[in-house]
Motif scaffolding. Structure first.
Motif, short mmCIF file in Angstrom:
data_model
loop_
_atom_site.label_atom_id
_atom_site.label_comp_id
_atom_site.label_asym_id
_atom_site.label_seq_id
_atom_site.Cartn_x
_atom_site.Cartn_y
_atom_site.Cartn_z
N SER A 180 0.83 -1.20 0.00
CA SER A 180 0.00 0.00 0.00
C SER A 180 0.87 1.26 0.00
O SER A 180 0.50 2.27 -0.60
CB SER A 180 -0.97 0.00 1.18
N LEU A 181 2.01 1.20 0.65
CA LEU A 181 2.95 2.34 0.61
C LEU A 181 3.47 2.57 -0.80
O LEU A 181 3.67 3.70 -1.22
CB LEU A 181 4.15 2.10 1.53
N LEU A 182 3.69 1.52 -1.53
CA LEU A 182 4.25 1.61 -2.88
C LEU A 182 3.28 2.28 -3.85
O LEU A 182 3.69 2.98 -4.76
CB LEU A 182 4.61 0.21 -3.38
N GLU A 183 1.98 2.09 -3.63
CA GLU A 183 0.94 2.67 -4.49
C GLU A 183 1.21 2.41 -5.98
O GLU A 183 1.33 3.33 -6.79
CB GLU A 183 0.79 4.17 -4.23
N ALA A 184 1.29 1.14 -6.33
CA ALA A 184 1.51 0.75 -7.73
C ALA A 184 0.37 1.29 -8.59
O ALA A 184 -0.79 1.26 -8.20
CB ALA A 184 1.59 -0.76 -7.84
N ARG A 185 0.74 1.79 -9.77
CA ARG A 185 -0.23 2.40 -10.67
C ARG A 185 -0.25 1.70 -12.04
O ARG A 185 0.74 1.09 -12.44
CB ARG A 185 0.10 3.88 -10.86
N ARG A 186 -1.35 1.85 -12.72
CA ARG A 186 -1.51 1.26 -14.06
C ARG A 186 -0.35 1.67 -14.96
O ARG A 186 0.08 2.82 -14.96
CB ARG A 186 -2.81 1.74 -14.70
N GLY A 187 0.14 0.70 -15.71
CA GLY A 187 1.17 0.97 -16.69
C GLY A 187 2.60 0.99 -16.15
O GLY A 187 3.54 1.12 -16.92
N GLU A 188 2.77 0.84 -14.85
CA GLU A 188 4.13 0.90 -14.29
C GLU A 188 4.88 -0.42 -14.48
O GLU A 188 4.29 -1.47 -14.71
CB GLU A 188 4.07 1.22 -12.79
N ARG A 189 6.19 -0.28 -14.38
CA ARG A 189 7.11 -1.43 -14.40
C ARG A 189 7.68 -1.55 -12.99
O ARG A 189 8.32 -0.62 -12.52
CB ARG A 189 8.22 -1.20 -15.42
N ILE A 190 7.43 -2.70 -12.36
CA ILE A 190 7.82 -2.88 -10.97
C ILE A 190 8.65 -4.15 -10.84
O ILE A 190 8.31 -5.19 -11.41
CB ILE A 190 6.59 -2.94 -10.04
N LEU A 191 9.71 -4.05 -10.07
CA LEU A 191 10.59 -5.19 -9.77
C LEU A 191 10.40 -5.59 -8.32
O LEU A 191 10.48 -4.74 -7.43
CB LEU A 191 12.05 -4.79 -10.01
N GLU A 192 10.14 -6.87 -8.09
CA GLU A 192 10.12 -7.38 -6.72
C GLU A 192 11.33 -8.27 -6.52
O GLU A 192 11.56 -9.21 -7.28
CB GLU A 192 8.85 -8.18 -6.40
N ILE A 193 12.10 -7.95 -5.50
CA ILE A 193 13.30 -8.73 -5.16
C ILE A 193 12.93 -9.64 -4.00
O ILE A 193 12.50 -9.17 -2.95
CB ILE A 193 14.47 -7.81 -4.80
N GLY A 194 13.11 -10.94 -4.21
CA GLY A 194 12.75 -11.93 -3.20
C GLY A 194 11.25 -12.15 -3.18
O GLY A 194 10.60 -12.01 -2.15
N PHE A 195 10.68 -12.55 -4.32
CA PHE A 195 9.22 -12.63 -4.43
C PHE A 195 8.60 -13.81 -3.70
O PHE A 195 7.39 -13.87 -3.55
CB PHE A 195 8.77 -12.62 -5.89
N GLY A 196 9.41 -14.75 -3.24
CA GLY A 196 8.88 -15.86 -2.45
C GLY A 196 7.79 -16.63 -3.17
O GLY A 196 7.96 -17.05 -4.30
N THR A 197 6.64 -16.78 -2.51
CA THR A 197 5.55 -17.57 -3.08
C THR A 197 4.71 -16.81 -4.10
O THR A 197 3.76 -17.36 -4.63
CB THR A 197 4.64 -18.10 -1.96
N GLY A 198 5.03 -15.56 -4.35
CA GLY A 198 4.38 -14.80 -5.41
C GLY A 198 3.14 -14.03 -5.03
O GLY A 198 2.50 -13.43 -5.89
N THR A 199 2.80 -14.00 -3.77
CA THR A 199 1.60 -13.26 -3.35
C THR A 199 1.67 -11.80 -3.77
O THR A 199 0.71 -11.26 -4.33
CB THR A 199 1.42 -13.36 -1.81
N SER A 200 2.80 -11.17 -3.51
CA SER A 200 2.94 -9.75 -3.87
C SER A 200 3.03 -9.55 -5.37
O SER A 200 2.50 -8.56 -5.90
CB SER A 200 4.18 -9.16 -3.20
N VAL A 201 3.66 -10.48 -6.08
CA VAL A 201 3.76 -10.37 -7.54
C VAL A 201 2.37 -10.33 -8.15
O VAL A 201 2.09 -9.50 -9.03
CB VAL A 201 4.59 -11.54 -8.14
N VAL A 202 1.49 -11.20 -7.67
CA VAL A 202 0.13 -11.23 -8.19
C VAL A 202 -0.60 -9.92 -7.88
O VAL A 202 -1.25 -9.34 -8.75
CB VAL A 202 -0.64 -12.45 -7.64
#
Length: 171
Positions: free
Chosen positions: A4-26
Motif C-alpha cells: 500500500s505504501l508503494l501505491e503501484a499504478r496502471r502501466g508501471e514497471r515494478i521489480l520485486e526482489i525476493g518474491f517468495g511464493t508470489g503473493t505480492s507479484v500477483v
C-alpha cells in the motif's frame, strides 16, 4: 502493508526482489494492469515454482536490471536475509534500476535485541539468522537520506502474525 505504501499504478514497471511464493507479484500485477509489467527475482527454485503456479504464468520475463528501467522496487522480508554489511551494497545496486522519481518500498522485521518477543525468537530460530537490530530501522529513518542516496518519505510500524514489522517508502 508495504504494497500500500508503494501505491503501484496502471502501466508501471515494478521489480520485486525476493518474491517468495508470489503473493505480492500477483497483487502488483493486478495493480499495474495489462499495460504494466511486474518482474521478480528470487534465488529459490522452489519459491519460483510456487509463484508460477499462483500467477498462472511459466514464461516470466527476465528482470530488467539495466539503469532506469523500473518505476518501483519492492522487497518484503528480503533485506534481513543478507549479511548486515552487504545491505548497503544491495540498496546501492537497486538505486540505478529506478527511473527518475522511482520509489522503493521495503518491509522488514523490526527487532528489539534487548527484549525479543516469543514470535521474534521463533522467527529467528526457524530462519537461523536474525539481524541484531531492525534492518530497515537501522538503515533508514523518516526524512533522512541513506548512504545509498534514497530519501525516506514514510515509515510505518506494523504487526504481521504477531511479529513487529517496519515498512518504508523511499525515493
Amino acid at each position: 502493508m508495504g504494497l500500500s505504501l508503494l501505491e503501484a499504478r496502471r502501466g508501471e514497471r515494478i521489480l520485486e526482489i525476493g518474491f517468495g511464493t508470489g503473493t505480492s507479484v500477483v497483487a502488483l500485477a493486478e495493480a499495474v494492469g495489462e499495460s504494466g509489467h511486474v518482474f521478480g527475482v528470487d534465488i529459490s527454485p522452489g519459491m519460483k515454482a510456487v509463484a508460477e503456479a499462483r500467477s498462472g504464468r511459466r514464461d516470466q520475463p527476465h528482470a530488467p536490471l539495466q539503469n532506469a528501467t523500473v518505476d518501483a522496487v519492492f522487497m518484503a522480508f528480503t533485506l534481513e536475509l543478507f549479511p548486515n554489511d552487504t545491505i548497503p551494497l544491495v540498496l546501492s545496486e537497486v538505486r540505478p534500476t529506478l527511473r527518475p522519481g522511482g520509489r522503493l518500498s521495503v518491509v522488514s522485521m523490526a527487532h528489539d535485541p534487548a527484549e525479543p518477543s516469543r514470535p521474534e525468537r521463533i522467527y529467528g530460530w526457524i530462519h537461523g539468522i536474525f539481524p541484531t537490530s531492525s534492518t530497515v530501522g537501522r538503515l533508514m529513518s523518516s526524512g533522512s537520506q541513506t548512504d545509498t542516496g534514497f530519501v525516506i518519505a514514510r515509515v510505518e510500524r506494523l504487526e504481521v502474525w504477531g511479529l513487529p514489522v517496519t515498512a518504508i517508502l523511499a525515493y
